[in-house]
Write an enzyme that holds these catalytic residues in place. Structure first.
Site, PDB file in Angstrom:
ATOM      1  N   CYS A   2       0.815  -1.200   0.000  1.00 51.47           N
ATOM      2  CA  CYS A   2       0.000   0.000   0.000  1.00 51.47           C
ATOM      3  C   CYS A   2       0.860   1.266   0.000  1.00 51.47           C
ATOM      4  CB  CYS A   2      -0.933   0.068   1.212  1.00 51.47           C
ATOM      5  SG  CYS A   2      -1.786  -1.464   1.530  1.00 51.47           S
ATOM      6  N   ARG A  27       2.446   0.648  -5.626  1.00 51.12           N
ATOM      7  CA  ARG A  27       2.475  -0.110  -4.366  1.00 51.12           C
ATOM      8  C   ARG A  27       1.198  -0.917  -4.153  1.00 51.12           C
ATOM      9  NH1 ARG A  27       6.584   2.518  -1.182  1.00 51.12           N
ATOM     10  NH2 ARG A  27       5.801   1.641   0.745  1.00 51.12           N
ATOM     11  N   TRP A  80      -2.963  -2.635  -1.523  1.00 54.10           N
ATOM     12  CA  TRP A  80      -2.698  -3.989  -1.999  1.00 54.10           C
ATOM     13  C   TRP A  80      -3.175  -4.890  -0.864  1.00 54.10           C
ATOM     14  CZ3 TRP A  80       0.323  -8.225  -0.498  1.00 54.10           C
ATOM     15  CH2 TRP A  80       0.489  -9.213  -1.485  1.00 54.10           C
ATOM     16  N   ASN A 106       0.067   1.564   6.051  1.00 45.59           N
ATOM     17  CA  ASN A 106       0.827   0.649   5.195  1.00 45.59           C
ATOM     18  C   ASN A 106       1.599  -0.265   6.141  1.00 45.59           C
ATOM     19  OD1 ASN A 106       4.063   1.222   3.667  1.00 45.59           O
ATOM     20  ND2 ASN A 106       2.714  -0.496   3.352  1.00 45.59           N
ATOM     21  N   GLY A 107       1.525  -1.570   5.901  1.00 45.29           N
ATOM     22  CA  GLY A 107       2.220  -2.504   6.793  1.00 45.29           C
ATOM     23  C   GLY A 107       1.256  -3.556   7.296  1.00 45.29           C
ATOM     24  N   GLU A 509      13.394 -16.425 -15.447  1.00 45.78           N
ATOM     25  CA  GLU A 509      12.824 -15.101 -15.692  1.00 45.78           C
ATOM     26  C   GLU A 509      11.754 -15.166 -16.795  1.00 45.78           C
ATOM     27  OE1 GLU A 509      12.638 -12.536 -14.183  1.00 45.78           O
ATOM     28  OE2 GLU A 509      12.280 -10.880 -15.545  1.00 45.78           O
ATOM     29  N   LYS A 513       7.969 -13.954 -16.118  1.00 42.87           N
ATOM     30  CA  LYS A 513       7.335 -12.900 -16.935  1.00 42.87           C
ATOM     31  C   LYS A 513       6.007 -13.408 -17.487  1.00 42.87           C
ATOM     32  CE  LYS A 513       8.937  -9.763 -16.116  1.00 42.87           C
ATOM     33  NZ  LYS A 513      10.002  -9.764 -15.189  1.00 42.87           N
ATOM     34  N   GLU A 516       3.288 -13.827 -14.653  1.00 37.18           N
ATOM     35  CA  GLU A 516       2.752 -12.651 -13.973  1.00 37.18           C
ATOM     36  C   GLU A 516       1.893 -11.771 -14.866  1.00 37.18           C
ATOM     37  OE1 GLU A 516       5.767 -10.149 -12.284  1.00 37.18           O
ATOM     38  OE2 GLU A 516       7.007 -10.237 -14.058  1.00 37.18           O
ATOM     39  N   HIS A 532      14.637 -35.646 -14.754  1.00 35.33           N
ATOM     40  CA  HIS A 532      14.481 -36.120 -13.376  1.00 35.33           C
ATOM     41  C   HIS A 532      13.057 -35.895 -12.863  1.00 35.33           C
ATOM     42  CE1 HIS A 532      18.712 -37.008 -13.135  1.00 35.33           C
ATOM     43  NE2 HIS A 532      18.955 -35.830 -13.685  1.00 35.33           N
ATOM     44  N   LYS A 629       4.066  -3.042  -7.953  1.00 32.64           N
ATOM     45  CA  LYS A 629       5.439  -2.822  -8.423  1.00 32.64           C
ATOM     46  C   LYS A 629       6.437  -2.938  -7.276  1.00 32.64           C
ATOM     47  CE  LYS A 629       8.419  -1.445 -11.577  1.00 32.64           C
ATOM     48  NZ  LYS A 629       8.817  -2.546 -12.445  1.00 32.64           N
TER      49      LYS A 629
HETATM   50  C1  F6R Z   1       8.629  -9.300 -11.597  1.00 32.66           C
HETATM   51  C2  F6R Z   1       8.830  -8.323 -10.560  1.00 32.66           C
HETATM   52  C3  F6R Z   1       8.961  -8.783  -9.152  1.00 32.66           C
HETATM   53  C4  F6R Z   1      10.083  -7.990  -8.485  1.00 32.66           C
HETATM   54  C5  F6R Z   1      10.167  -8.329  -6.998  1.00 32.66           C
HETATM   55  C6  F6R Z   1      11.334  -7.606  -6.341  1.00 32.66           C
HETATM   56  O1  F6R Z   1       8.550  -8.709 -12.853  1.00 32.66           O
HETATM   57  O2  F6R Z   1       8.901  -7.167 -10.845  1.00 32.66           O
HETATM   58  O3  F6R Z   1       9.194 -10.136  -9.082  1.00 32.66           O
HETATM   59  O4  F6R Z   1      11.276  -8.306  -9.123  1.00 32.66           O
HETATM   60  O5  F6R Z   1       8.995  -7.955  -6.376  1.00 32.66           O
HETATM   61  O6  F6R Z   1      11.237  -6.234  -6.519  1.00 32.66           O
HETATM   62  P1  F6R Z   1      12.453  -5.293  -6.258  1.00 32.66           P
HETATM   63  O7  F6R Z   1      13.461  -5.503  -7.314  1.00 32.66           O
HETATM   64  O8  F6R Z   1      11.891  -3.912  -6.275  1.00 32.66           O
HETATM   65  O9  F6R Z   1      13.006  -5.651  -4.912  1.00 32.66           O
END
Ligand code: F6R
Length: 634
Positions: A2, A27, A80, A106-107, A509, A513, A516, A532, A629
């Site tokens: 949040c 957030r 969030w 927030n928290g 990765e 991608k 998500e 395996h 994010k």
């Molecule tokens: C995936 C993504 C998340 C962040 C993760 C860590 O595309 O963006 O998996 O990589 O939440 O975020 P940071 O790098 O801000 O610690």
């Protein structure tokens, strides 16, 4: 998680709050809300307006347009969901039973259940499932007691009530409180969650992060852990946990790029993928100028003492950053010869390995705000400080895209990846920036330790210099190719990504991608591990994306791809064109570069394929469901 924002001053609060929240939507965007207090000249107290809307901020904005939210004092929140579904009833602000106190937080209040039970036993009725709602009720109780003690209603009364409540809360919080009876006072507090006070012209603000303040404040005062502050139009009173008044000078708020422009791209994510050649170019210009000494082939902002005597590296990270860390660990170990381990920050906090001497701990977080990464770093610094032996003393480095973030305030050394503002929730160009940071560190460590010859180091730096141009044509070509391929695979239910060695993290990765943003189930495996167990998943409906870059494991990966083909899987190859790679049903060609730098290229088709599949499915690529994010809760 949040984001919170609060303001007290002489202007209408609602537009400021909305603008601030716009910069905090990264957030969380499950719901949004605000509360304002409008001073009534005829009476001592104000009138509280509280508006909350499920979904994105745009819904709240429409509600404000319709209903109005007058007043110069206000608090806002973008959520969030942690406790309670993303419904309007669980949206912040939360109020006490009289509706006179409003709180945004927030928290996570970890002891909220016990507090709730006690309050309910005393007759309080709860209207939400959130942990936050206990706070306004507890403040109301303290205000009632203060009134009984004979204190006149004043701003200090609200401050005292909050100060009495805070020790009762377990967990992490950043909060802002207002009360109709003190229509010019805002009380804010933080513990283990970021909160910054902004000093504007004729107003004081408070927010979870600097971009929310950048339009209104020239200077900021980051609050320290355990602090509480009273903000009025006349000034700020700041207190530490013990209640002692604190005096600190604010610092200039600079370098915050908060202008989000999609240019002509359909989504921010696509724009950010296309910006990667620029990210690479900037890095090369900044860090690989000609004429650097042989023992420091990359210009990084550290002196000799930073590199001296390091025997081990531990990298703490989450999500995509962890995948970049795995590439980094490969380079630091295999190229520079330093034993390196990567940890999920959330695991490290509670199951750290035994302390090793002369260890550099790297916190890798593009946002610089990820709660688990920050807490793991803090825990590691504390246990090392307590050790007593100087060989075990903390040596920490933060690698981030946000040099003004909480991470930068926490660790002594910062490496700014300089990728520029990234709006899409799925990390793309910041991932590339993180990889470059590890090339820089590995080359410098290797040069100083003599683990690689001057020629080898020179050859890698030359290759890195040519990356921006190569990426330029690669991104363009793959945008088209991936879009075509996306039509074929948009309805797929499961996808397997395979890679080996330095490209194994790229397979992880690629899978992340896809999951998500397209909500398609995907798994990344080291290619040799398929037989395996996971190979049992294969059938004609499960495509396999195989990253086969020339190098020590090239033939091995091709054999692993053959094994998948023998089980009728459809094979998508990320590999250079040539007779070796004819086995793939579809080829996403990448240039033939040295294996060391190959992840800088192999990741691009992963990003674009996921993007086009999600876009083809008509999904909200930039703000996928359930995500944010910046993950600011544990
Ligand atoms: C995936 C993504 C998340 C962040 C993760 C860590 O595309 O963006 O998996 O990589 O939440 O975020 P940071 O790098 O801000 O610690």
């Amino acid at each position: 998680m949040c984001g919170i924002v609060a303001v007290v001053g002489s202007r209408e609060a609602a537009p400021l709050l909305l603008e601030g929240l716009r910069h905090l939507e990264y957030r969380g965007y499950d719901s949004a809300g605000l509360a304002t207090v409008h001073s009534l000249v005829s009476e001592d107290q104000g009138q509280l307006t509280c508006l909350r809307a499920k979904g994105k901020l745009i819904n709240l904005a429409a509600m404000i347009d319709q209903n109005g939210a007058p007043g110069n004092l206000g608090i806002g929140h973008t959520r969030w969901a942690t406790h309670g579904k993303p419904e309007e009833c669980n949206a912040h602000p939360h109020r006490d039973s009289s509706g006179c106190i409003a709180v945004v937080q927030n928290g996570i209040i970890e002891n909220h259940r016990a507090l709730r039970e006690t309050l309910e036993a005393a007759g309080v009725e709860f209207l939400s499932e959130t942990d936050t709602e206990v706070i306004p009720h507890l403040i109301a109780k303290e205000l009632h007691l203060l009134k009984l003690e004979g204190l006149p209603v004043c701003e200090a009364m609200l401050l005292t009530a909050v100060q009495r409540v805070l020790p009762k809360l377990k967990g992490a919080y950043a909060l802002a409180v207002l009360w109709v009876e003190t229509p010019s006072a805002l009380v804010v507090a933080r513990r283990q969650a970021p909160l910054l006070i902004g000093l504007g012209e004729g107003e004081f603000l408070c927010a979870s992060d600097t971009p929310a303040l950048a339009s209104f404040a020239r200077t900021i005062l980051p609050m320290e852990d355990g602090e509480v502050a009273l903000l009025t139009p006349l000034g700020i009173e700041l207190y530490n946990q013990k209640g002692d008044r604190q005096k600190r000078s604010p610092s200039l708020l600079s370098g915050v790029n908060h202008v989000a422009d999609k240019r002509n791209f359909r989504h921010f994510m696509l724009k950010e993928i296309h910006e990667q050649p620029e990210t690479a170019e900037l890095w090369v210009t900044r860090h690989l100028p000609e004429g650097l000494p042989a023992d420091a082939p990359v210009a990084l902002p550290f002196d000799d003492s930073f590199y001296f005597g390091i025997e081990r590296i531990e990298i703490l990270a989450c999500g995509t950053s962890r995948h970049a860390a795995l590439v980094g660990a490969y380079l630091l170990e295999q190229f520079a010869g330093i034993p390196t381990a990567v940890f999920y920050a959330s695991e490290f906090r509670y199951a750290a390995p035994p302390l090793a001497p002369n260890t550099l701990t790297i916190g890798l977080t593009q946002s610089g705000e990820t709660a688990d990464t920050l807490a793991a770093l803090a825990m590691d610094a504390e246990r090392r400080e307590n050790h007593g032996d100087s060989a075990f003393a903390p040596r920490q480095l933060g690698v981030t895209n946000r040099p003004e973030s909480s991470l930068a305030r926490q660790v002594p050394n910062i490496l700014d990846i300089g990728a520029g503002l990234e709006v899409g929730v799925a990390a793309t160009k910041t991932f590339l920036g993180q990889l470059f940071a590890f090339y820089g560190l590995s080359l410098n460590f290797a040069a100083r330790r003599g683990t690689r010859s001057k020629e080898e180091i020179f050859s890698i730096t030359q290759e890195l210099r040519s990356v921006p141009n190569q990426l330029r044509s690669l991104v363009k070509m793959h945008d088209k190719l991936s879009e075509e391929l996306a039509h074929k695979f948009a309805d797929t239910k499961d996808v397997i990504f395979l890679g080996r060695g330095i490209n194994y993290p790229i397979a992880l990765e690629g899978a992340l991608k896809l999951k998500e943003i397209s909500y398609i189930h995907a798994e990344g495996y080291p290619a040799g591990e398929m037989k395996h167990g996971p190979i049992a998943l294969l059938d004609p409906k499960v495509p396999v994306v195989s990253i086969a870059m020339p190098g020590v494991v090239f033939e091995k990966v091709l054999s692993n791809a053959q094994e998948a083909k023998a089980r009728d899987a459809q094979l998508i190859g990320v590999a250079p064109e040539g007779p070796d790679t004819n086995l793939f049903d579809y080829l996403l060609p990448v240039p033939k570069v040295s294996e060391w730098i190959s992840p800088l290229f192999s990741v691009v088709p992963m990003q674009l394929l996921s993007y086009h599949i999600a876009a083809h499915r008509g999904l909200d690529v930039d703000q996928p469901r359930n995500l944010a994010k910046s993950v600011t809760v544990e």
